[in-house]
Design an enzyme around this catalytic site. Structure first.
Site, PDB file in Angstrom:
ATOM      1  N   GLU A  12       0.856  -1.185   0.000  1.00  0.00           N
ATOM      2  CA  GLU A  12       0.000   0.000   0.000  1.00  0.00           C
ATOM      3  C   GLU A  12       0.900   1.246   0.000  1.00  0.00           C
ATOM      4  O   GLU A  12       1.955   1.277   0.618  1.00  0.00           O
ATOM      5  CB  GLU A  12      -0.870  -0.004   1.252  1.00  0.00           C
ATOM      6  CG  GLU A  12      -1.802   1.196   1.384  1.00  0.00           C
ATOM      7  CD  GLU A  12      -2.646   1.154   2.650  1.00  0.00           C
ATOM      8  OE1 GLU A  12      -3.737   1.735   2.640  1.00  0.00           O
ATOM      9  OE2 GLU A  12      -2.210   0.528   3.644  1.00  0.00           O
ATOM     10  N   LYS A  61      -9.670   1.109  -2.465  1.00  0.00           N
ATOM     11  CA  LYS A  61      -9.854   0.590  -1.107  1.00  0.00           C
ATOM     12  C   LYS A  61     -11.269   0.879  -0.597  1.00  0.00           C
ATOM     13  O   LYS A  61     -11.715   2.022  -0.549  1.00  0.00           O
ATOM     14  CB  LYS A  61      -8.820   1.239  -0.192  1.00  0.00           C
ATOM     15  CG  LYS A  61      -8.765   0.701   1.223  1.00  0.00           C
ATOM     16  CD  LYS A  61      -7.625   1.411   1.980  1.00  0.00           C
ATOM     17  CE  LYS A  61      -7.460   0.890   3.381  1.00  0.00           C
ATOM     18  NZ  LYS A  61      -6.351   1.602   4.079  1.00  0.00           N
ATOM     19  N   CYS A  75      -5.010  -3.441   2.990  1.00  0.00           N
ATOM     20  CA  CYS A  75      -4.777  -3.130   4.398  1.00  0.00           C
ATOM     21  C   CYS A  75      -6.004  -3.310   5.300  1.00  0.00           C
ATOM     22  O   CYS A  75      -6.361  -4.439   5.632  1.00  0.00           O
ATOM     23  CB  CYS A  75      -4.205  -1.714   4.517  1.00  0.00           C
ATOM     24  SG  CYS A  75      -3.342  -1.388   6.080  1.00  0.00           S
TER      25      CYS A  75
END
Length: 279
Positions: free
Chosen positions: A44, A119, A160
């Protein structure tokens, strides 16, 4: 697949500007390809890791103009490898919303972008040690899951904080993902206690390989990330793991037949039942 799939996770400590970030990650990608990796994954924030909004806004640009994205696309074509840019922080392109996108980009061996994923779950937390994060202030969350075809099987994309939402991973597996990427910049406090447990749980639940390249160490903006990039097999076994937070290459070989074996042994993906919600 005969002989298995050679992959490499790139663990970085990404600088706060794109030129420095590309200079940091490019030699690691080259070394991974020279070592035989056919699929290389970065963490990321590969293009910039900067949480101070004024400084980040000054360097964030459009996806098609980002120095790191363009450089890694050229590199994938030069080396003849597939490359996942775990995420690039780029302009979202949404009119009236100045927040960036935290976007994974899957690059094929010709340098083309074959999949994008923004995301879904943004990191808004107050940690027990006093650290406070409000990713939603600077990142516009995505609204769609993504699974992409590769020469070795389908790849599910996540980033994440997504790792804490099992329903996303179940959806990716049921959409055919045999591998699921979890590029991350996990905080040190949460990484120490949760990182490996969450990765192994998602692999066991889905019967998929979990590929988790991570940021690690103390960054220019003051944050500290956990590192410990990890590859988990579909039975939940650790196949490879970095035991530190320094920049490095983590190599592994994936036996793609292990996915079908794990799912046949525990066919939980076929055992969904409707139920009445708890009151």
């Amino acid at each position: 697949m005969s002989g298995g799939l050679d992959i490499a996770l790139i663990q970085t400590r990404t600088p706060a500007t794109a030129p420095a970030a590309l200079a940091h990650v490019e030699p690691l990608v080259r070394e991974a390809a020279a070592g035989g990796a056919k699929f290389i994954l970065t963490p990321e924030g590969t293009n910039v890791l900067e949480q101070r909004r004024d400084r980040r806004d000054a360097v964030v640009t459009d996806e098609d103009a980002d120095l790191v994205v363009l450089g890694l696309r050229r590199l994938a074509a030069e080396l003849g490898v597939w490359l996942l840019i775990g995420s690039a922080i780029v302009r979202s392109g949404h009119v009236g919303d100045s927040r960036a996108a935290n976007r994974s980009l899957l690059i094929d061996a010709a340098g083309g972008i074959v999949a994008r994923y923004d995301k879904l779950h943004v990191f808004d937390v107050d940690l027990p040690n006093g650290e406070r994060y409000r990713e939603s202030a600077t990142v516009r969350p995505g609204d769609a899951a993504a699974v992409a075809d590769t020469p070795w099987g389908r790849l599910g994309l996540s980033i994440c904080y997504d790792i804490r939402f099992p329903y996303l991973y179940r959806h990716l597996a049921k959409a055919g993902a045999a591998m699921i990427a979890v590029p991350a910049a996990f905080t040190a406090p949460t990484g120490q206690t949760h990182w490996e447990t969450l990765l192994r749980a998602r692999a066991i639940e889905t019967g998929a390989f979990v590929l988790a390249p991570a940021q690690g160490g103390l960054h220019e903006d003051g944050r500290r990330t956990w590192g410990r990039s990890t590859v988990v097999g579909p039975w939940g076994e650790i196949l490879a793991r970095a035991d530190h937070d320094h920049p490095c290459i983590l190599a592994a070989k994936l036996d793609m037949e292990a996915v079908a074996k794990a799912r046949a042994a525990v066919p939980a993906l076929t055992h969904d039942r409707d139920f009445q919600p708890a009151q």
